[in-house]
Design a protein around this motif. Structure first.
Motif, PDB file in Angstrom:
ATOM      1  N   LEU A 279       1.449   2.070  -3.551  1.00 46.40           N
ATOM      2  CA  LEU A 279       0.244   2.667  -4.124  1.00 46.40           C
ATOM      3  C   LEU A 279       0.144   4.140  -3.709  1.00 46.40           C
TER       4      LEU A 279
ATOM      5  N   SER B 246       0.817  -1.215   0.000  1.00 43.44           N
ATOM      6  CA  SER B 246       0.000   0.000   0.000  1.00 43.44           C
ATOM      7  C   SER B 246       0.853   1.268   0.000  1.00 43.44           C
ATOM      8  N   ARG B 247       2.085   1.195   0.519  1.00 42.56           N
ATOM      9  CA  ARG B 247       2.980   2.357   0.467  1.00 42.56           C
ATOM     10  C   ARG B 247       3.363   2.661  -0.977  1.00 42.56           C
TER      11      ARG B 247
END
Length: 144
Positions: free
Chosen positions: A5, A2-3
């Motif tokens: 993203l 997610s980082r």
């Protein structure tokens, strides 16, 4: 994951914001760096030149050239510190204040026009989201 993203979204958001708000704003006769300098002088005037160089992220030699151009235009004045004549401070002149005020008014009206497509509820939601993002990223700034 997610980082990654988050990074992708950040990389795509900045150009989108630029295209939306800044690309079609008419040139006012000074560069973006010069405008940043005028803004910081209005907000935090009277500090040494190297302070503003760090704020607008330019080297000290480039800051000297930038300041000299603004002095020649009559927007900025340079003064020496009484306690150390080797240190030059910068201040906004009345002409610089008038110019900045006029351009900020034009820019504010430009942005208001762009934001007019949003409902009041959407504007409130954007404000909340931006405040939250600013708060979260201030932690990154505080850690550096």
């Amino acid at each position: 994951m997610s980082r990654r993203l988050l990074i992708e979204n950040y990389i795509t958001l900045l150009p989108m914001l630029y295209r939306t708000f800044f690309r079609d704003f008419p040139n006012c006769g000074v560069t973006r760096l010069q405008m940043k300098l005028l803004y910081y002088l209005k907000v935090e005037g009277g500090k040494p030149m190297n302070y503003y160089a760090k704020k607008i992220m330019v080297s000290k030699p480039n800051m000297s050239v930038l300041a000299e151009k603004m002095i020649n235009e009559g927007f900025v004045k340079k003064e020496s510190l009484e306690r150390d004549r080797r240190v030059s401070t910068l201040k906004l002149t009345e002409k610089g204040e008038d110019f900045l005020s006029e351009e900020m008014n034009k820019f504010t009206n430009h942005l208001l026009d762009k934001l007019s497509i949003f409902t009041d509820e959407e504007v409130e939601r954007l404000i909340e989201m931006i405040e939250e993002i600013k708060g979260m990223f201030s932690r990154v700034v505080d850690n550096n």
